[in-house]
Write a protein that holds these residues in place. Structure first.
Motif, PDB file in Angstrom:
ATOM      1  N   THR A  79      -2.095  -5.992  -3.827  1.00 53.46           N
ATOM      2  CA  THR A  79      -2.479  -5.296  -5.059  1.00 53.46           C
ATOM      3  C   THR A  79      -3.860  -5.736  -5.532  1.00 53.46           C
ATOM      4  O   THR A  79      -4.666  -4.912  -5.968  1.00 53.46           O
ATOM      5  CB  THR A  79      -1.448  -5.572  -6.166  1.00 53.46           C
ATOM      6  N   TRP A  80      -4.125  -7.040  -5.465  1.00 55.15           N
ATOM      7  CA  TRP A  80      -5.438  -7.546  -5.899  1.00 55.15           C
ATOM      8  C   TRP A  80      -6.555  -6.984  -5.030  1.00 55.15           C
ATOM      9  O   TRP A  80      -7.574  -6.501  -5.532  1.00 55.15           O
ATOM     10  CB  TRP A  80      -5.438  -9.074  -5.835  1.00 55.15           C
ATOM     11  N   PHE A  81      -6.374  -7.028  -3.712  1.00 55.96           N
ATOM     12  CA  PHE A  81      -7.418  -6.562  -2.801  1.00 55.96           C
ATOM     13  C   PHE A  81      -7.634  -5.053  -2.939  1.00 55.96           C
ATOM     14  O   PHE A  81      -8.778  -4.576  -2.933  1.00 55.96           O
ATOM     15  CB  PHE A  81      -7.034  -6.914  -1.362  1.00 55.96           C
ATOM     16  N   ALA A  82      -6.550  -4.292  -3.060  1.00 55.03           N
ATOM     17  CA  ALA A  82      -6.677  -2.843  -3.215  1.00 55.03           C
ATOM     18  C   ALA A  82      -7.380  -2.487  -4.521  1.00 55.03           C
ATOM     19  O   ALA A  82      -8.176  -1.537  -4.574  1.00 55.03           O
ATOM     20  CB  ALA A  82      -5.296  -2.198  -3.162  1.00 55.03           C
ATOM     21  N   TYR A  83      -7.114  -3.249  -5.574  1.00 60.80           N
ATOM     22  CA  TYR A  83      -7.773  -2.986  -6.861  1.00 60.80           C
ATOM     23  C   TYR A  83      -9.273  -3.238  -6.756  1.00 60.80           C
ATOM     24  O   TYR A  83     -10.084  -2.441  -7.250  1.00 60.80           O
ATOM     25  CB  TYR A  83      -7.160  -3.873  -7.946  1.00 60.80           C
ATOM     26  N   VAL A  84      -9.657  -4.339  -6.128  1.00 62.63           N
ATOM     27  CA  VAL A  84     -11.081  -4.653  -5.965  1.00 62.63           C
ATOM     28  C   VAL A  84     -11.774  -3.579  -5.128  1.00 62.63           C
ATOM     29  O   VAL A  84     -12.871  -3.115  -5.461  1.00 62.63           O
ATOM     30  CB  VAL A  84     -11.256  -6.043  -5.313  1.00 62.63           C
ATOM     31  N   MET A  85     -11.134  -3.148  -4.048  1.00 62.44           N
ATOM     32  CA  MET A  85     -11.737  -2.145  -3.167  1.00 62.44           C
ATOM     33  C   MET A  85     -11.863  -0.787  -3.851  1.00 62.44           C
ATOM     34  O   MET A  85     -12.789  -0.020  -3.575  1.00 62.44           O
ATOM     35  CB  MET A  85     -10.905  -2.008  -1.895  1.00 62.44           C
ATOM     36  N   SER A  86     -10.934  -0.461  -4.741  1.00 59.69           N
ATOM     37  CA  SER A  86     -10.953   0.856  -5.380  1.00 59.69           C
ATOM     38  C   SER A  86     -11.839   0.909  -6.615  1.00 59.69           C
ATOM     39  O   SER A  86     -12.306   1.983  -6.993  1.00 59.69           O
ATOM     40  CB  SER A  86      -9.522   1.259  -5.773  1.00 59.69           C
ATOM     41  N   ARG A  87     -12.114  -0.239  -7.233  1.00 56.42           N
ATOM     42  CA  ARG A  87     -12.814  -0.257  -8.511  1.00 56.42           C
ATOM     43  C   ARG A  87     -14.274  -0.671  -8.418  1.00 56.42           C
ATOM     44  O   ARG A  87     -15.088  -0.267  -9.241  1.00 56.42           O
ATOM     45  CB  ARG A  87     -12.098  -1.194  -9.488  1.00 56.42           C
ATOM     46  N   PHE A  88     -14.618  -1.501  -7.457  1.00 55.56           N
ATOM     47  CA  PHE A  88     -15.954  -2.077  -7.422  1.00 55.56           C
ATOM     48  C   PHE A  88     -16.717  -1.630  -6.185  1.00 55.56           C
ATOM     49  O   PHE A  88     -16.126  -1.370  -5.131  1.00 55.56           O
ATOM     50  CB  PHE A  88     -15.876  -3.612  -7.450  1.00 55.56           C
TER      51      PHE A  88
ATOM     52  N   TYR B 234      -4.246   1.314  -2.906  1.00 58.31           N
ATOM     53  CA  TYR B 234      -5.636   1.778  -3.031  1.00 58.31           C
ATOM     54  C   TYR B 234      -5.689   3.185  -3.632  1.00 58.31           C
ATOM     55  O   TYR B 234      -6.477   3.460  -4.537  1.00 58.31           O
ATOM     56  CB  TYR B 234      -6.304   1.751  -1.663  1.00 58.31           C
ATOM     57  N   GLY B 235      -4.843   4.082  -3.118  1.00 59.90           N
ATOM     58  CA  GLY B 235      -4.826   5.447  -3.647  1.00 59.90           C
ATOM     59  C   GLY B 235      -4.392   5.501  -5.100  1.00 59.90           C
ATOM     60  O   GLY B 235      -4.935   6.285  -5.893  1.00 59.90           O
ATOM     61  N   PHE B 236      -3.422   4.659  -5.475  1.00 58.25           N
ATOM     62  CA  PHE B 236      -2.949   4.658  -6.869  1.00 58.25           C
ATOM     63  C   PHE B 236      -4.031   4.131  -7.805  1.00 58.25           C
ATOM     64  O   PHE B 236      -4.338   4.745  -8.834  1.00 58.25           O
ATOM     65  CB  PHE B 236      -1.686   3.813  -6.984  1.00 58.25           C
ATOM     66  N   PHE B 237      -4.597   2.969  -7.474  1.00 55.88           N
ATOM     67  CA  PHE B 237      -5.606   2.365  -8.353  1.00 55.88           C
ATOM     68  C   PHE B 237      -6.851   3.227  -8.469  1.00 55.88           C
ATOM     69  O   PHE B 237      -7.490   3.262  -9.522  1.00 55.88           O
ATOM     70  CB  PHE B 237      -5.988   0.981  -7.835  1.00 55.88           C
ATOM     71  N   LYS B 238      -7.185   3.925  -7.414  1.00 57.83           N
ATOM     72  CA  LYS B 238      -8.383   4.765  -7.429  1.00 57.83           C
ATOM     73  C   LYS B 238      -8.225   5.938  -8.390  1.00 57.83           C
ATOM     74  O   LYS B 238      -9.220   6.452  -8.926  1.00 57.83           O
ATOM     75  CB  LYS B 238      -8.682   5.263  -6.009  1.00 57.83           C
ATOM     76  N   ASN B 239      -6.987   6.391  -8.609  1.00 53.92           N
ATOM     77  CA  ASN B 239      -6.739   7.546  -9.466  1.00 53.92           C
ATOM     78  C   ASN B 239      -6.417   7.162 -10.913  1.00 53.92           C
ATOM     79  O   ASN B 239      -6.197   8.050 -11.734  1.00 53.92           O
ATOM     80  CB  ASN B 239      -5.603   8.385  -8.892  1.00 53.92           C
ATOM     81  N   VAL B 240      -6.351   5.859 -11.210  1.00 51.71           N
ATOM     82  CA  VAL B 240      -6.137   5.448 -12.602  1.00 51.71           C
ATOM     83  C   VAL B 240      -7.447   5.627 -13.373  1.00 51.71           C
ATOM     84  O   VAL B 240      -8.492   5.152 -12.929  1.00 51.71           O
ATOM     85  CB  VAL B 240      -5.675   3.975 -12.666  1.00 51.71           C
ATOM     86  N   PRO B 241      -7.443   6.321 -14.503  1.00 49.59           N
ATOM     87  CA  PRO B 241      -8.689   6.563 -15.247  1.00 49.59           C
ATOM     88  C   PRO B 241      -9.410   5.269 -15.632  1.00 49.59           C
ATOM     89  O   PRO B 241      -8.777   4.275 -16.015  1.00 49.59           O
ATOM     90  CB  PRO B 241      -8.209   7.318 -16.496  1.00 49.59           C
ATOM     91  N   GLN B 242     -10.716   5.295 -15.544  1.00 48.19           N
ATOM     92  CA  GLN B 242     -11.539   4.151 -15.914  1.00 48.19           C
ATOM     93  C   GLN B 242     -11.476   3.885 -17.422  1.00 48.19           C
ATOM     94  O   GLN B 242     -11.834   2.792 -17.882  1.00 48.19           O
ATOM     95  CB  GLN B 242     -12.989   4.404 -15.485  1.00 48.19           C
ATOM     96  N   SER B 243     -10.979   4.857 -18.172  1.00 49.48           N
ATOM     97  CA  SER B 243     -10.891   4.706 -19.628  1.00 49.48           C
ATOM     98  C   SER B 243     -10.006   3.531 -20.027  1.00 49.48           C
ATOM     99  O   SER B 243     -10.207   2.920 -21.077  1.00 49.48           O
ATOM    100  CB  SER B 243     -10.343   5.991 -20.257  1.00 49.48           C
ATOM    101  N   TYR B 244      -9.009   3.212 -19.193  1.00 51.72           N
ATOM    102  CA  TYR B 244      -8.156   2.058 -19.495  1.00 51.72           C
ATOM    103  C   TYR B 244      -8.992   0.784 -19.542  1.00 51.72           C
ATOM    104  O   TYR B 244      -8.878  -0.032 -20.459  1.00 51.72           O
ATOM    105  CB  TYR B 244      -7.055   1.922 -18.444  1.00 51.72           C
ATOM    106  N   ALA B 245      -9.821   0.599 -18.506  1.00 57.14           N
ATOM    107  CA  ALA B 245     -10.658  -0.601 -18.445  1.00 57.14           C
ATOM    108  C   ALA B 245     -11.674  -0.617 -19.587  1.00 57.14           C
ATOM    109  O   ALA B 245     -11.918  -1.668 -20.201  1.00 57.14           O
ATOM    110  CB  ALA B 245     -11.375  -0.667 -17.096  1.00 57.14           C
ATOM    111  N   GLU B 246     -12.235   0.529 -19.903  1.00 54.16           N
ATOM    112  CA  GLU B 246     -13.236   0.586 -20.977  1.00 54.16           C
ATOM    113  C   GLU B 246     -12.619   0.219 -22.328  1.00 54.16           C
ATOM    114  O   GLU B 246     -13.255  -0.450 -23.149  1.00 54.16           O
ATOM    115  CB  GLU B 246     -13.841   1.986 -21.031  1.00 54.16           C
TER     116      GLU B 246
END
Length: 306
Positions: free
Chosen positions: A120-129, A188-200
């Motif tokens: 989960t950590w690696f997929a999040y980094v690959m999908s977000r950064f 990777y597919g799930f994290f990539k489709n989560v809106p960036q608005s959550y992080a903002e």
């Protein structure tokens, strides 16, 4: 009395569905239901057949199969088959049955924990950064998924030996690091489709990346993660080749059953083999019943405001 009358007047859910459909839709609904029922029976039938035949004496089983009475009930219910197969599994491998269960548990849970945490950590980094070499790394992951297992088994075995984790409990942790595989692709597919608005929204409140990942993203992915964990548990629990090749001193229920399978079938003791298979299924079936609702869950709850 009032509550009882309201319950009697309230239509049942299944009947309510049919009342809101046209005649054609009702016919389709009934046909689909019948097909699903037939499919369910076809899935349950082999287990019922195996259970019935696991309680037969060896001679009765052979006679019934020869006469075409595959589903005939036993004339003598031989429950000793279950205790006898336990003894045979231990004799074949020289490991205590309860030790096999313990080995099956930790060889299933350790790689699941390590794989889920790192995956989960690696997929999040690959999908977000975006960083240098990201596309190359992603391409390597996809390439390794296309290479046949027989093509890298020799090199993999040498790597395990060079790392010093052969026949060691560390093998389950080291080899489970989730930097690839189908689990990575799902995350990777799930994290990539989560809106960036959550992080903002978290950044505005003074939170950082760890807050975004552990407090916002992972809770949303919980149903998917649990479903993948359960699927992985079933795979690890039934895996007999890995203990035989890489952990020979830590036999599991699956590897023990594999060792006695050929001798049982060759000597005509199929009822013992069926008894062993049904016994090894109990933990998997229990896990499925406990988390069946989570596996089938498909609802996503958002957390954005405004």
């Amino acid at each position: 009395m009032k509550e009882r009358s309201e319950k009697l007047q309230k239509p049942r859910f299944g009947r309510e569905i049919l009342q809101k459909r046209t005649k054609g839709e009702r016919a389709v609904y009934v046909v689909v239901f019948i097909l699903c029922l037939i499919y369910m029976i076809s899935m349950i039938y082999p287990f019922l057949w195996m259970f019935v035949n696991s309680l037969k004496p060896f001679v009765d089983y052979t006679l019934d199969m020869s006469a075409g009475r595959a589903f005939a009930f036993p004339k003598t219910w031989r429950f000793e088959n279950y205790s006898e197969v336990f003894s045979m599994i231990q004799t074949a491998d020289g490991t205590n049955f309860f030790s096999m269960i313990f080995n099956s548990v930790w060889q299933s849970l350790v790689p699941i924990f390590v794989g889920t945490l790192t995956g989960t950590w690696f997929a999040y980094v690959m999908s977000r950064f975006r960083f240098w070499g990201r596309n190359i790394l992603y391409g390597v992951i996809i390439f390794t998924m296309t290479v046949p297992v027989v093509g890298n088994s020799g090199a993999y075995f040498k790597l395990i030996s060079d790392l010093g984790v052969y026949n060691s409990p560390l093998f389950s942790a080291v080899t489970a690091v989730g930097f690839g595989g189908m689990g990575f692709m799902v995350y990777y597919g799930f994290f990539k489709n989560v809106p960036q608005s959550y992080a903002e929204a978290v950044y505005i409140d003074g939170g950082g990346e760890f807050t975004v990942f552990f407090r916002i993203i992972l809770p949303q992915a919980k149903p998917m993660i649990i479903a993948l964990v359960i699927n992985s548990f079933i795979g690890y629990w039934n895996d007999y080749m890995t203990p035989l090749l890489y952990l020979p001193s830590y036999s599991t229920i699956a590897s023990g059953m594999y060792l006695v399978k050929n001798s049982l079938i060759r000597t005509g003791k199929n009822p013992l083999y069926y008894a062993g298979l049904l016994t090894t299924m109990i933990p998997v079936v229990a896990v499925f019943f406990c988390f069946s609702d989570t596996i089938m869950e498909s609802m996503t709850i958002g957390g954005l405001k405004g």
